[in-house]
Motif scaffolding. Structure first.
Motif, PDB file in Angstrom:
ATOM      1  N   SER A   8       0.861  -1.201   0.141  1.00 41.94           N
ATOM      2  CA  SER A   8       0.062   0.070   0.080  1.00 41.94           C
ATOM      3  C   SER A   8       0.953   1.230  -0.035  1.00 41.94           C
ATOM      4  O   SER A   8       0.668   2.176  -0.720  1.00 41.94           O
ATOM      5  CB  SER A   8      -0.863   0.136   1.166  1.00 41.94           C
ATOM      6  N   ALA A   9       2.053   1.139   0.744  1.00 33.41           N
ATOM      7  CA  ALA A   9       2.858   2.388   1.003  1.00 33.41           C
ATOM      8  C   ALA A   9       3.390   2.681  -0.710  1.00 33.41           C
ATOM      9  O   ALA A   9       3.596   3.937  -0.968  1.00 33.41           O
ATOM     10  CB  ALA A   9       3.850   2.215   1.820  1.00 33.41           C
ATOM     11  N   LEU A  10       3.931   1.505  -1.027  1.00 34.75           N
ATOM     12  CA  LEU A  10       4.356   1.678  -2.554  1.00 34.75           C
ATOM     13  C   LEU A  10       3.480   2.252  -3.622  1.00 34.75           C
ATOM     14  O   LEU A  10       3.806   2.750  -4.569  1.00 34.75           O
ATOM     15  CB  LEU A  10       4.774   0.246  -2.941  1.00 34.75           C
ATOM     16  N   LEU A  11       2.246   1.866  -3.204  1.00 31.03           N
ATOM     17  CA  LEU A  11       1.184   2.549  -4.397  1.00 31.03           C
ATOM     18  C   LEU A  11       0.849   3.777  -4.008  1.00 31.03           C
ATOM     19  O   LEU A  11       0.104   4.508  -4.757  1.00 31.03           O
ATOM     20  CB  LEU A  11      -0.158   1.439  -4.135  1.00 31.03           C
ATOM     21  N   LEU A  12       1.300   4.567  -2.900  1.00 29.27           N
ATOM     22  CA  LEU A  12       0.841   5.872  -2.470  1.00 29.27           C
ATOM     23  C   LEU A  12       0.951   6.654  -3.750  1.00 29.27           C
ATOM     24  O   LEU A  12       0.279   7.874  -3.940  1.00 29.27           O
ATOM     25  CB  LEU A  12       1.429   6.283  -1.194  1.00 29.27           C
ATOM     26  N   PRO A  13       2.231   6.794  -4.292  1.00 27.85           N
ATOM     27  CA  PRO A  13       2.526   7.738  -5.293  1.00 27.85           C
ATOM     28  C   PRO A  13       1.415   7.631  -6.574  1.00 27.85           C
ATOM     29  O   PRO A  13       1.191   8.676  -7.312  1.00 27.85           O
ATOM     30  CB  PRO A  13       3.732   7.424  -5.807  1.00 27.85           C
ATOM     31  N   LEU A  14       0.918   6.540  -6.621  1.00 29.58           N
ATOM     32  CA  LEU A  14      -0.007   6.195  -7.583  1.00 29.58           C
ATOM     33  C   LEU A  14      -1.479   7.238  -7.462  1.00 29.58           C
ATOM     34  O   LEU A  14      -2.117   7.472  -8.294  1.00 29.58           O
ATOM     35  CB  LEU A  14      -0.182   4.855  -8.055  1.00 29.58           C
ATOM     36  N   THR A  15      -1.604   7.335  -6.165  1.00 25.75           N
ATOM     37  CA  THR A  15      -2.648   8.083  -6.000  1.00 25.75           C
ATOM     38  C   THR A  15      -2.476   9.589  -5.397  1.00 25.75           C
ATOM     39  O   THR A  15      -3.424  10.238  -4.924  1.00 25.75           O
ATOM     40  CB  THR A  15      -3.348   7.599  -4.462  1.00 25.75           C
ATOM     41  N   PHE A  16      -1.338  10.062  -6.054  1.00 22.56           N
ATOM     42  CA  PHE A  16      -1.076  11.139  -5.770  1.00 22.56           C
ATOM     43  C   PHE A  16      -0.848  11.579  -4.389  1.00 22.56           C
ATOM     44  O   PHE A  16      -1.260  12.948  -3.740  1.00 22.56           O
ATOM     45  CB  PHE A  16      -1.625  12.403  -6.567  1.00 22.56           C
ATOM     46  N   PHE A  17      -0.806  10.623  -3.269  1.00 22.11           N
ATOM     47  CA  PHE A  17      -0.580  10.691  -1.788  1.00 22.11           C
ATOM     48  C   PHE A  17      -2.019  11.080  -1.260  1.00 22.11           C
ATOM     49  O   PHE A  17      -2.058  11.247  -0.162  1.00 22.11           O
ATOM     50  CB  PHE A  17       0.524  11.641  -1.417  1.00 22.11           C
ATOM     51  N   LEU A  18      -2.972  10.989  -1.984  1.00 21.42           N
ATOM     52  CA  LEU A  18      -4.271  11.067  -1.550  1.00 21.42           C
ATOM     53  C   LEU A  18      -4.688   9.867  -0.541  1.00 21.42           C
ATOM     54  O   LEU A  18      -5.676   9.940   0.297  1.00 21.42           O
ATOM     55  CB  LEU A  18      -5.396  11.315  -2.581  1.00 21.42           C
ATOM     56  N   GLY A  19      -4.184   8.741  -1.097  1.00 21.80           N
ATOM     57  CA  GLY A  19      -4.317   7.426  -0.158  1.00 21.80           C
ATOM     58  C   GLY A  19      -3.808   7.629   1.200  1.00 21.80           C
ATOM     59  O   GLY A  19      -4.356   6.821   1.971  1.00 21.80           O
ATOM     60  N   LEU A  20      -3.160   8.680   1.573  1.00 22.63           N
ATOM     61  CA  LEU A  20      -2.774   8.974   2.875  1.00 22.63           C
ATOM     62  C   LEU A  20      -4.156   9.038   3.823  1.00 22.63           C
ATOM     63  O   LEU A  20      -3.926   8.654   5.068  1.00 22.63           O
ATOM     64  CB  LEU A  20      -1.641   9.962   3.069  1.00 22.63           C
ATOM     65  N   PHE A  21      -5.049   9.793   3.179  1.00 21.09           N
ATOM     66  CA  PHE A  21      -6.185  10.028   3.987  1.00 21.09           C
ATOM     67  C   PHE A  21      -6.956   8.714   4.143  1.00 21.09           C
ATOM     68  O   PHE A  21      -7.869   8.797   5.080  1.00 21.09           O
ATOM     69  CB  PHE A  21      -7.099  11.250   3.168  1.00 21.09           C
ATOM     70  N   ILE A  22      -6.863   7.811   3.504  1.00 18.39           N
ATOM     71  CA  ILE A  22      -7.518   6.542   3.389  1.00 18.39           C
ATOM     72  C   ILE A  22      -6.615   5.441   3.523  1.00 18.39           C
ATOM     73  O   ILE A  22      -6.954   4.248   3.392  1.00 18.39           O
ATOM     74  CB  ILE A  22      -8.765   6.311   2.224  1.00 18.39           C
ATOM     75  N   PHE A  23      -5.856   5.658   4.192  1.00 20.50           N
ATOM     76  CA  PHE A  23      -4.336   4.350   4.203  1.00 20.50           C
ATOM     77  C   PHE A  23      -5.191   3.377   4.887  1.00 20.50           C
ATOM     78  O   PHE A  23      -4.770   2.118   4.297  1.00 20.50           O
ATOM     79  CB  PHE A  23      -3.225   4.913   5.025  1.00 20.50           C
ATOM     80  N   PRO A  24      -5.761   3.116   6.027  1.00 24.36           N
ATOM     81  CA  PRO A  24      -6.226   1.953   6.425  1.00 24.36           C
ATOM     82  C   PRO A  24      -7.062   1.199   5.710  1.00 24.36           C
ATOM     83  O   PRO A  24      -7.069   0.011   5.478  1.00 24.36           O
ATOM     84  CB  PRO A  24      -6.606   2.578   7.975  1.00 24.36           C
ATOM     85  N   VAL A  25      -8.167   1.750   4.836  1.00 21.63           N
ATOM     86  CA  VAL A  25      -8.678   1.415   3.873  1.00 21.63           C
ATOM     87  C   VAL A  25      -7.971   0.745   2.717  1.00 21.63           C
ATOM     88  O   VAL A  25      -8.319  -0.288   2.274  1.00 21.63           O
ATOM     89  CB  VAL A  25      -9.924   2.429   3.471  1.00 21.63           C
TER      90      VAL A  25
END
Length: 150
Positions: free
Chosen positions: A43-60
């Protein structure tokens, strides 16, 4: 350790062949923790693909990635990477490796038990009290976790 047919087709009899089940609940917990770390790293490696918006929903994000990670590894080898490190594998009611649909339902039922907190607690108690050390989702699907023959 060669699988023998017993009271459930394809599952070794825990009374005659206890080595297949010895220590499996503890190994499953450690494997689950390893798999959680793997899903978190992916999931952390995929964060750049979400433009780091994935940080807001990281547990999900970890939960979704973990679902697909577990499903794909169970369907392809009947064990997650954590389970492989702990020398544990799942077998279906016939003693065969899990296929895609059975792997999907195994992960889906496990996630369902995680969401319903009493379900996970009850499943843990059931795991410690059944002869084959099966959780609720294992009992529903007829699956069993065994020590892998080395």
């Amino acid at each position: 350790m060669t699988p023998h047919r017993a009271n459930t087709p394809g599952h070794p009899d825990p009374a005659r062949l206890p080595d297949f089940y010895r220590g499996v609940p503890g190994k499953r917990i450690i494997a689950w923790l390893i798999d959680w770390v793997v899903a978190s790293v992916i999931s952390a490696l995929l964060l750049p693909l979400t433009f780091f918006l994935g940080l807001f929903i990281f547990p999900v994000m970890v939960a979704v990635v973990g679902f697909f990670y577990r499903w794909s590894t169970l369907a392809s080898g009947s064990a997650t990477w954590g389970m492989r490190l702990m020398a544990v594998e799942l077998r279906d009611a016939e003693g065969l490796r899990l296929d895609g649909p059975t792997a999907f339902w195994h992960v889906a039922l496990h996630y369902g038990l995680l969401i319903v907190s009493p379900g996970l607690l009850i499943s843990g108690v059931v795991t410690l009290t059944t002869p084959k050390r099966q959780g609720l989702h294992d009992l529903v699907l007829g699956t069993v976790a065994l020590n892998r023959a080395l």
